[in-house]
Design a protein around this motif. Structure first.
Motif, PDB file in Angstrom:
ATOM      1  N   GLU A 198       0.828  -1.203   0.000  1.00 30.95           N
ATOM      2  CA  GLU A 198       0.000   0.000   0.000  1.00 30.95           C
ATOM      3  C   GLU A 198       0.863   1.253   0.000  1.00 30.95           C
ATOM      4  O   GLU A 198       0.588   2.218  -0.734  1.00 30.95           O
ATOM      5  N   ARG A 199       1.920   1.255   0.790  1.00 31.68           N
ATOM      6  CA  ARG A 199       2.793   2.428   0.843  1.00 31.68           C
ATOM      7  C   ARG A 199       3.498   2.659  -0.491  1.00 31.68           C
ATOM      8  O   ARG A 199       3.639   3.809  -0.953  1.00 31.68           O
ATOM      9  N   ILE A 200       3.943   1.572  -1.132  1.00 32.41           N
ATOM     10  CA  ILE A 200       4.622   1.707  -2.422  1.00 32.41           C
ATOM     11  C   ILE A 200       3.692   2.308  -3.469  1.00 32.41           C
ATOM     12  O   ILE A 200       4.048   3.244  -4.201  1.00 32.41           O
ATOM     13  N   VAL A 201       2.469   1.773  -3.556  1.00 32.14           N
ATOM     14  CA  VAL A 201       1.512   2.257  -4.553  1.00 32.14           C
ATOM     15  C   VAL A 201       1.155   3.713  -4.292  1.00 32.14           C
ATOM     16  O   VAL A 201       1.106   4.532  -5.218  1.00 32.14           O
ATOM     17  N   GLN A 256       2.911   6.056  -2.743  1.00 36.85           N
ATOM     18  CA  GLN A 256       4.036   6.948  -3.026  1.00 36.85           C
ATOM     19  C   GLN A 256       4.192   7.191  -4.521  1.00 36.85           C
ATOM     20  O   GLN A 256       4.354   8.336  -4.961  1.00 36.85           O
ATOM     21  N   TRP A 257       4.123   6.122  -5.317  1.00 34.88           N
ATOM     22  CA  TRP A 257       4.285   6.293  -6.759  1.00 34.88           C
ATOM     23  C   TRP A 257       3.091   7.009  -7.375  1.00 34.88           C
ATOM     24  O   TRP A 257       3.248   7.769  -8.341  1.00 34.88           O
ATOM     25  N   ARG A 312      15.234  -1.696  -7.408  1.00 36.49           N
ATOM     26  CA  ARG A 312      14.069  -1.547  -6.540  1.00 36.49           C
ATOM     27  C   ARG A 312      13.078  -0.544  -7.109  1.00 36.49           C
ATOM     28  O   ARG A 312      11.865  -0.746  -7.045  1.00 36.49           O
ATOM     29  N   HIS A 313      13.567   0.549  -7.697  1.00 38.35           N
ATOM     30  CA  HIS A 313      12.680   1.548  -8.295  1.00 38.35           C
ATOM     31  C   HIS A 313      11.928   0.953  -9.483  1.00 38.35           C
ATOM     32  O   HIS A 313      10.728   1.233  -9.670  1.00 38.35           O
ATOM     33  N   ARG A 314      12.602   0.163 -10.281  1.00 40.22           N
ATOM     34  CA  ARG A 314      11.933  -0.460 -11.424  1.00 40.22           C
ATOM     35  C   ARG A 314      10.827  -1.417 -10.959  1.00 40.22           C
ATOM     36  O   ARG A 314       9.720  -1.436 -11.515  1.00 40.22           O
ATOM     37  N   LEU A 338       5.154  -2.663 -10.343  1.00 42.35           N
ATOM     38  CA  LEU A 338       4.104  -3.127  -9.437  1.00 42.35           C
ATOM     39  C   LEU A 338       2.949  -2.133  -9.379  1.00 42.35           C
ATOM     40  O   LEU A 338       1.773  -2.521  -9.384  1.00 42.35           O
ATOM     41  N   THR A 339       3.251  -0.862  -9.347  1.00 46.36           N
ATOM     42  CA  THR A 339       2.211   0.164  -9.315  1.00 46.36           C
ATOM     43  C   THR A 339       1.370   0.138 -10.583  1.00 46.36           C
ATOM     44  O   THR A 339       0.135   0.235 -10.535  1.00 46.36           O
ATOM     45  N   LEU A 340       2.009  -0.001 -11.742  1.00 45.74           N
ATOM     46  CA  LEU A 340       1.267  -0.048 -12.999  1.00 45.74           C
ATOM     47  C   LEU A 340       0.337  -1.255 -13.041  1.00 45.74           C
ATOM     48  O   LEU A 340      -0.809  -1.151 -13.499  1.00 45.74           O
ATOM     49  N   ARG A 341       0.780  -2.380 -12.574  1.00 47.62           N
ATOM     50  CA  ARG A 341      -0.053  -3.588 -12.614  1.00 47.62           C
ATOM     51  C   ARG A 341      -1.262  -3.446 -11.692  1.00 47.62           C
ATOM     52  O   ARG A 341      -2.370  -3.862 -12.037  1.00 47.62           O
TER      53      ARG A 341
END
Length: 494
Positions: A76-79, A81-82, A163-165, A170-173
């Protein structure tokens, strides 16, 4: 100044107040929409000013997944943030040029160089490592292919860190799956080609780092754990309406998938261990109150085993995501209508319970021999050197509470546990194995075809010999027929 100012021409006091209130309300809405409010370094989006799609993106916790709570929060935090970075505009290396990439307000379309790329059109994502000298600073590449009616279009992103890639992909998916108009039949293919076929093998990772790494696909890549139940030592009487009992073990409660759940066959509870009526209990309590305190202390220190129960659970295999990990279990009673829980227990799988079965070098073999010698001298042995299973006595707590104790210790479950770690096959090794198998199959096909050709040649030779023999027989018969006809003619002439 005029103490009683008059409103402008044509406006009454009530109408001027209404106009001023409407303007303030309008500017307030604009300010709420344009200003970015930050609290503790996080972007706050109010429900009344955000669309439904925005709320769904930022409220990722509402999605149902099979992840753990810590994994869910991390994702959740990753999505979030991006999403926050892409809505504002994030400068990325796209198609060898640095450009700003945006997400629309609904977070369903990717905007690049004035063109919109809907996320639902993503058909393929390929991760690779760019070996070009111009891409030394951003070697981690991601090729995203969009499938349109007129044709496919692709965008190549490059990142400085792997990690950034991964987080961007992951966010796009995840954002792609939020589109309500997404066709469920269109799948997104993900490929990873980061390692070359001729790349040298990586260094062997230490044992402690291997077992503490989180494994998400537990059934395929989890750490194997083998255990056996020796016996169940009953310490107190059991309150149950049924004598049929069984054990359950959960790696992830309440999931009952293969290699994550184990269940024993049913076993009967001895009649002498079942709880009696309340009147008999009261008499026993009075007798116990009359006893001396010293005897009570001695009885508390030494646990009296009423009886033992055997369960047919030997060499049961489970898989855990990492070590240390806690396994949860239950002692169940099988009733006519539905099962009930008699007691619960749990035990932790530690690093010392595991055995390192990975391939060893000569130096490591010598170290292991030295450690085994130290083991004979009753010295501490390094992790991964275990050869025998660990014996555990796990306390089983009753689900009911007594008047004296809130949690009553019902029994002790005796089990033997041993886990192991093996070498993980790399994608290159799998490819090489597949190629070797294909070569072997081709070689077998060639040998089989050659053998078939030889058999066909032999059959042809046999057929030719048969045909020659049949021709000779026909010629001999014709000669015989000719001799018979000549004899008949001579007899007629006579």
């Amino acid at each position: 100044p005029n103490p009683n100012p008059q409103p402008p021409h044509g406006l009454s006091p009530s109408s001027s107040f209404a106009a001023q209130f409407s303007m303030d309300f309008f500017f307030g809405l604009l300010g709420a929409c344009t200003d970015t409010q930050k609290a503790a370094g996080k972007i706050v989006i109010h429900d009344e000013y955000a669309s439904e799609m925005q709320l769904n993106a930022f409220e990722f916790r509402n999605y149902r997944t099979s992840l753990e709570t810590t994994q869910h929060k991390l994702l959740e935090r990753i999505v979030n943030q991006w999403c926050a970075m892409l809505v504002k505009g994030k400068t990325l290396k796209v198609n060898d040029f640095e450009e700003k990439v945006y997400l629309d307000k609904d977070m369903l379309n990717l905007e690049y160089s004035g063109e919109f790329f809907p996320l639902k059109a993503i058909a393929r994502m390929e991760m690779f490592k760019d070996t070009d000298d111009m891409m030394m600073e951003v070697p981690w590449g991601l090729d995203v292919t969009f499938a349109f009616d007129k044709g496919d279009s692709s965008l190549r992103f490059n990142f400085s860190q792997e990690r950034h890639r991964l987080n961007f992909a992951l966010t796009l998916r995840i954002l792609r799956t939020r589109d309500p108009s997404l066709d469920l039949g269109c799948t997104c293919e993900v490929l990873a080609k980061d390692y070359d076929e001729e790349e040298e093998e990586e260094e062997k990772q230490p044992f402690g780092k291997v077992i503490t790494a989180q494994r998400f696909n537990i059934q395929a890549a989890g750490i194997p754990l083998v255990f056996s139940v020796t016996e169940l030592r009953i310490l107190n009487r059991i309150q149950s309406s049924s004598r049929h009992t069984y054990l359950e073990f959960f790696v992830r409660y309440p999931r009952q998938d293969t290699l994550l759940y184990a269940k024993s066959p049913t076993t009967h509870i001895p009649q002498s261990v079942l709880a009696v009526d309340d009147q008999v209990k009261k008499k026993k309590k009075k007798d116990e109150d009359d006893e001396d305190g010293d005897k009570k202390q001695i009885s508390e220190q030494v646990e009296e085993v009423l009886c033992t129960m055997k369960f047919e659970m030997k060499n049961i295999k489970l898989k855990v995501p990492r070590v240390p990990h806690t396994i949860f279990g239950r002692l169940m009673a099988k009733d006519d209508y539905f099962p009930t829980v008699i007691g619960t227990f749990e035990f932790e799988v530690k690093k010392s319970y595991l055995q390192d079965k990975r391939a060893l070098d000569e130096a490591e073999l010598e170290e292991r021999k030295n450690m085994l010698k130290k083991k004979k001298r009753n010295q501490v042995v390094a992790d991964g050197m275990r050869t025998q299973p660990e014996f555990l006595s796990v306390p089983v707590t009753a689900t009911w509470s007594s008047q004296e104790e809130s949690s009553l210790k019902l029994a002790n479950l005796c089990i033997r546990v041993l886990g192991y770690v093996t070498d993980k096959e790399k994608p290159n090794q799998e490819k090489r194995q597949k190629r070797a198998e294909q070569d072997e199959e081709k070689g077998q096909d060639k040998e089989g075809s050659e053998g078939e050709e030889e058999e066909e040649e032999e059959e042809d030779e046999d057929v030719e010999e048969d045909e020659d023999a049949s021709e000779e027989e026909d010629a001999e018969e014709e000669k015989g027929d000719g001799d018979g006809n000549s004899a008949e003619e001579s007899s007629d002439e006579e």
